[in-house]
Motif scaffolding. Sequence first.
Motif, PDB file in Angstrom:
ATOM      1  N   ASP A 206       0.815  -1.216   0.000  1.00  0.00           N
ATOM      2  CA  ASP A 206       0.000   0.000   0.000  1.00  0.00           C
ATOM      3  C   ASP A 206       0.848   1.266   0.000  1.00  0.00           C
ATOM      4  O   ASP A 206       0.326   2.363   0.209  1.00  0.00           O
ATOM      5  CB  ASP A 206      -0.931   0.008   1.220  1.00  0.00           C
ATOM      6  CG  ASP A 206      -2.019  -1.051   1.106  1.00  0.00           C
ATOM      7  OD1 ASP A 206      -2.642  -1.139   0.030  1.00  0.00           O
ATOM      8  OD2 ASP A 206      -2.241  -1.786   2.079  1.00  0.00           O
ATOM      9  N   ALA A 207       2.151   1.123  -0.266  1.00  0.00           N
ATOM     10  CA  ALA A 207       3.056   2.274  -0.257  1.00  0.00           C
ATOM     11  C   ALA A 207       3.425   2.676  -1.683  1.00  0.00           C
ATOM     12  O   ALA A 207       3.584   1.823  -2.555  1.00  0.00           O
ATOM     13  CB  ALA A 207       4.319   1.956   0.535  1.00  0.00           C
ATOM     14  N   PRO A 208       3.567   3.989  -1.935  1.00  0.00           N
ATOM     15  CA  PRO A 208       4.042   4.428  -3.253  1.00  0.00           C
ATOM     16  C   PRO A 208       5.403   3.816  -3.562  1.00  0.00           C
ATOM     17  O   PRO A 208       6.234   3.635  -2.674  1.00  0.00           O
ATOM     18  CB  PRO A 208       4.152   5.952  -3.080  1.00  0.00           C
ATOM     19  CG  PRO A 208       3.232   6.291  -1.956  1.00  0.00           C
ATOM     20  CD  PRO A 208       3.297   5.112  -1.027  1.00  0.00           C
ATOM     21  N   GLY A 209       5.607   3.495  -4.823  1.00  0.00           N
ATOM     22  CA  GLY A 209       6.850   2.857  -5.240  1.00  0.00           C
ATOM     23  C   GLY A 209       6.704   1.372  -5.456  1.00  0.00           C
ATOM     24  O   GLY A 209       7.426   0.777  -6.265  1.00  0.00           O
ATOM     25  N   SER A 210       5.760   0.746  -4.745  1.00  0.00           N
ATOM     26  CA  SER A 210       5.574  -0.692  -4.914  1.00  0.00           C
ATOM     27  C   SER A 210       5.010  -1.020  -6.289  1.00  0.00           C
ATOM     28  O   SER A 210       5.293  -2.077  -6.857  1.00  0.00           O
ATOM     29  CB  SER A 210       4.669  -1.251  -3.816  1.00  0.00           C
ATOM     30  OG  SER A 210       3.403  -0.606  -3.814  1.00  0.00           O
ATOM     31  N   GLY A 211       4.229  -0.108  -6.856  1.00  0.00           N
ATOM     32  CA  GLY A 211       3.661  -0.350  -8.168  1.00  0.00           C
ATOM     33  C   GLY A 211       4.717  -0.429  -9.258  1.00  0.00           C
ATOM     34  O   GLY A 211       4.597  -1.230 -10.192  1.00  0.00           O
ATOM     35  N   VAL A 212       5.752   0.410  -9.161  1.00  0.00           N
ATOM     36  CA  VAL A 212       6.825   0.397 -10.154  1.00  0.00           C
ATOM     37  C   VAL A 212       7.481  -0.976 -10.198  1.00  0.00           C
ATOM     38  O   VAL A 212       7.679  -1.563 -11.272  1.00  0.00           O
ATOM     39  CB  VAL A 212       7.875   1.485  -9.853  1.00  0.00           C
ATOM     40  CG1 VAL A 212       9.035   1.387 -10.829  1.00  0.00           C
ATOM     41  CG2 VAL A 212       7.256   2.858  -9.917  1.00  0.00           C
ATOM     42  N   MET A 213       7.828  -1.505  -9.027  1.00  0.00           N
ATOM     43  CA  MET A 213       8.478  -2.807  -8.965  1.00  0.00           C
ATOM     44  C   MET A 213       7.567  -3.895  -9.525  1.00  0.00           C
ATOM     45  O   MET A 213       7.990  -4.758 -10.309  1.00  0.00           O
ATOM     46  CB  MET A 213       8.863  -3.134  -7.524  1.00  0.00           C
ATOM     47  CG  MET A 213       9.511  -4.491  -7.339  1.00  0.00           C
ATOM     48  SD  MET A 213      11.101  -4.638  -8.167  1.00  0.00           S
ATOM     49  CE  MET A 213      12.114  -3.611  -7.091  1.00  0.00           C
ATOM     50  N   GLY A 214       6.282  -3.879  -9.141  1.00  0.00           N
ATOM     51  CA  GLY A 214       5.353  -4.877  -9.639  1.00  0.00           C
ATOM     52  C   GLY A 214       5.205  -4.828 -11.144  1.00  0.00           C
ATOM     53  O   GLY A 214       5.207  -5.867 -11.825  1.00  0.00           O
ATOM     54  N   TYR A 215       5.084  -3.625 -11.685  1.00  0.00           N
ATOM     55  CA  TYR A 215       4.912  -3.454 -13.133  1.00  0.00           C
ATOM     56  C   TYR A 215       6.150  -3.902 -13.898  1.00  0.00           C
ATOM     57  O   TYR A 215       6.058  -4.685 -14.862  1.00  0.00           O
ATOM     58  CB  TYR A 215       4.600  -1.983 -13.424  1.00  0.00           C
ATOM     59  CG  TYR A 215       4.579  -1.626 -14.901  1.00  0.00           C
ATOM     60  CD1 TYR A 215       3.485  -1.937 -15.698  1.00  0.00           C
ATOM     61  CD2 TYR A 215       5.657  -0.976 -15.482  1.00  0.00           C
ATOM     62  CE1 TYR A 215       3.457  -1.611 -17.047  1.00  0.00           C
ATOM     63  CE2 TYR A 215       5.636  -0.635 -16.829  1.00  0.00           C
ATOM     64  CZ  TYR A 215       4.542  -0.955 -17.609  1.00  0.00           C
ATOM     65  OH  TYR A 215       4.530  -0.634 -18.939  1.00  0.00           O
ATOM     66  N   ILE A 216       7.321  -3.423 -13.494  1.00  0.00           N
ATOM     67  CA  ILE A 216       8.556  -3.723 -14.221  1.00  0.00           C
ATOM     68  C   ILE A 216       8.828  -5.225 -14.244  1.00  0.00           C
ATOM     69  O   ILE A 216       9.069  -5.826 -15.307  1.00  0.00           O
ATOM     70  CB  ILE A 216       9.758  -2.989 -13.586  1.00  0.00           C
ATOM     71  CG1 ILE A 216       9.644  -1.489 -13.814  1.00  0.00           C
ATOM     72  CG2 ILE A 216      11.076  -3.511 -14.154  1.00  0.00           C
ATOM     73  CD1 ILE A 216       9.888  -1.048 -15.230  1.00  0.00           C
ATOM     74  N   LEU A 217       8.793  -5.867 -13.078  1.00  0.00           N
ATOM     75  CA  LEU A 217       9.117  -7.297 -13.033  1.00  0.00           C
ATOM     76  C   LEU A 217       8.073  -8.147 -13.752  1.00  0.00           C
ATOM     77  O   LEU A 217       8.406  -9.150 -14.393  1.00  0.00           O
ATOM     78  CB  LEU A 217       9.277  -7.756 -11.588  1.00  0.00           C
ATOM     79  CG  LEU A 217      10.545  -7.289 -10.869  1.00  0.00           C
ATOM     80  CD1 LEU A 217      10.588  -7.854  -9.456  1.00  0.00           C
ATOM     81  CD2 LEU A 217      11.806  -7.695 -11.635  1.00  0.00           C
ATOM     82  N   THR A 218       6.808  -7.756 -13.660  1.00  0.00           N
ATOM     83  CA  THR A 218       5.768  -8.522 -14.338  1.00  0.00           C
ATOM     84  C   THR A 218       5.910  -8.422 -15.852  1.00  0.00           C
ATOM     85  O   THR A 218       5.797  -9.419 -16.576  1.00  0.00           O
ATOM     86  CB  THR A 218       4.377  -8.046 -13.902  1.00  0.00           C
ATOM     87  OG1 THR A 218       4.261  -8.173 -12.479  1.00  0.00           O
ATOM     88  CG2 THR A 218       3.279  -8.867 -14.554  1.00  0.00           C
ATOM     89  N   MET A 219       6.183  -7.224 -16.349  1.00  0.00           N
ATOM     90  CA  MET A 219       6.345  -7.057 -17.788  1.00  0.00           C
ATOM     91  C   MET A 219       7.642  -7.706 -18.289  1.00  0.00           C
ATOM     92  O   MET A 219       7.681  -8.272 -19.386  1.00  0.00           O
ATOM     93  CB  MET A 219       6.310  -5.576 -18.144  1.00  0.00           C
ATOM     94  CG  MET A 219       4.918  -4.944 -18.000  1.00  0.00           C
ATOM     95  SD  MET A 219       3.664  -5.678 -19.121  1.00  0.00           S
ATOM     96  CE  MET A 219       2.878  -6.894 -18.069  1.00  0.00           C
ATOM     97  N   LEU A 220       8.700  -7.645 -17.500  1.00  0.00           N
ATOM     98  CA  LEU A 220       9.919  -8.344 -17.896  1.00  0.00           C
ATOM     99  C   LEU A 220       9.696  -9.855 -17.935  1.00  0.00           C
ATOM    100  O   LEU A 220      10.254 -10.554 -18.795  1.00  0.00           O
ATOM    101  CB  LEU A 220      11.060  -8.006 -16.926  1.00  0.00           C
ATOM    102  CG  LEU A 220      11.691  -6.621 -17.068  1.00  0.00           C
ATOM    103  CD1 LEU A 220      12.715  -6.388 -15.970  1.00  0.00           C
ATOM    104  CD2 LEU A 220      12.349  -6.459 -18.438  1.00  0.00           C
TER     105      LEU A 220
END
Length: 529
Positions: A206-220
């Motif tokens: 629920d913290a800002p910044g967690s979305g970036v990690m989730g998006y990048i690794l999932t798309m990779l």
Amino acid sequence: MTAETVDAVVIGAGPNGLTGAAALADAGWDVLVLEEQPEPGGAVRSAELYPGFRADLFSAFYPLGAVSPAFAALDLESHGLQWSRSPNSFGHPLGPADEDAVVVAREAADTAADLERRCAGDGEAWTKLVDQWNEVRSALLQLLLSPFPPVRGSASLLRALGPAEALRFARMLALPVRRMSEELFGGEAARLLLLGNAMHSDIPPDAPGSGVMGYILTMLAQDVGFPSPVGGASALTDALVRRGEHAGMQVRCGSRVTAVDVEDGSAVAVCTASGERIKVRRAVLADVSAPALYGTLLADSAAADRARDDLRGFEWDTPVVKVNYALGSPVPWRSPSLSRTGTVHVGADTNAMARWSAELSTGVIPESPFLLFGQMTTTDPTRSPAGTESAWAYTHLPRGITDDESADVLAERVDAQLEAYAPGFRDTVLDRAVQRPSDLESADANLVGGAVNGGTAQIHQQLFLRPAPGLGGSRTPVGKLYLASAGTHPGGGVHGMCGWNAAAAALQDQKRTGPLRRGLHTLGRRVMS
């Protein structure tokens, strides 16, 4: 006896140190890498822990390595590196009873069809997300991995999307991963793909910044998979060493640096535990943690006094406990889809992940831990005999809890969690080895208290705030001294960019031209497709 003198000393032979050293050697510098451990690699090493079973001792899967501009520029494949990937990149069961776990398949269309089967509309949403990724991929990776401020990457992203879409994209990346997943998908299975990858870092969902990690690794995962070097993690280190030595780099193991000497505000030499004093003409690159650089290696420097004040708020990421397994047969997952999957996120649906994160934040050793599970033979058949599996699981203790007793308690809970998702798992175990936080740190001094990311990945210690306000970037308050570890931007992950960026800064400060400086203008185009 005449003191040894070189153009540059690199402290630490981890992937960042070796990458930076190779880049400087390419520019014609005389480069010496000093490594405390008896072999190079840092947290990129493997070993035979059980006869016939090759285990990765620390990191194992390298999606960021597969798209790293630095690794691409060094052309590691020409120096022996081969990548291997599993049929499915990763999977995430909804719970212990799930017999139909969602996975990311090799082809985006197959992943989309599976998500559509589970929730109408999620297949189309996945396809749109992948299309967006393909559009922004090069610019986004350049923005995230190159030195801060990322002017060139930001401009490329703006050109790729246009002003309005770029703002929408920026908002999406700023979202906490739980909110991002809810906005993108209607079903829990698709949401878990993002949520599970976000938990690879220590950022709460629920913290800002967690979305970036989730998006990048999932798309990779959909793009290049979660690849691993054929033969083990050490194969990546071996390729980096061969590449650097090809350019003239020297690596000296068993040589612990105890101090960086400073004169007139600039680094002039390094001292080792054996009593050597090695002079430097141009630069020292420190692939060490930020607290070690400013608190130990620069202990007598006035610049370090100021830096230590800036580092008062430095925060480590949460300690890791890793369990390595030699399995006599494949994992008996309840869900058959996981048998062809390299990485499995085990132990949490959406709410359980939030509870797990809250337990870590409040000092509670999780009773039901969320864990990452790696099936290495599924990913690379060279890792163990046919019909067996070399595997590992890792999870986290609460920040500040690093004692062996707590680690052993958590490791037992890891076993129980795997048994719940794969009944009969314990019966397949031929051998088991636990790596506690103390074991990790003793094998690599950068893994302080079992922290593997070089410091928290939360937003208050990222970008220009990494490792601390006033110390952002690879340049330090001491001339000719550069921080080249995961303690600086772009942070954790095996990509070599912290060392690459430090080498670029050193060359720039020396007003030198060479392959690296010319290459900086084309980093975006060097990202592997």
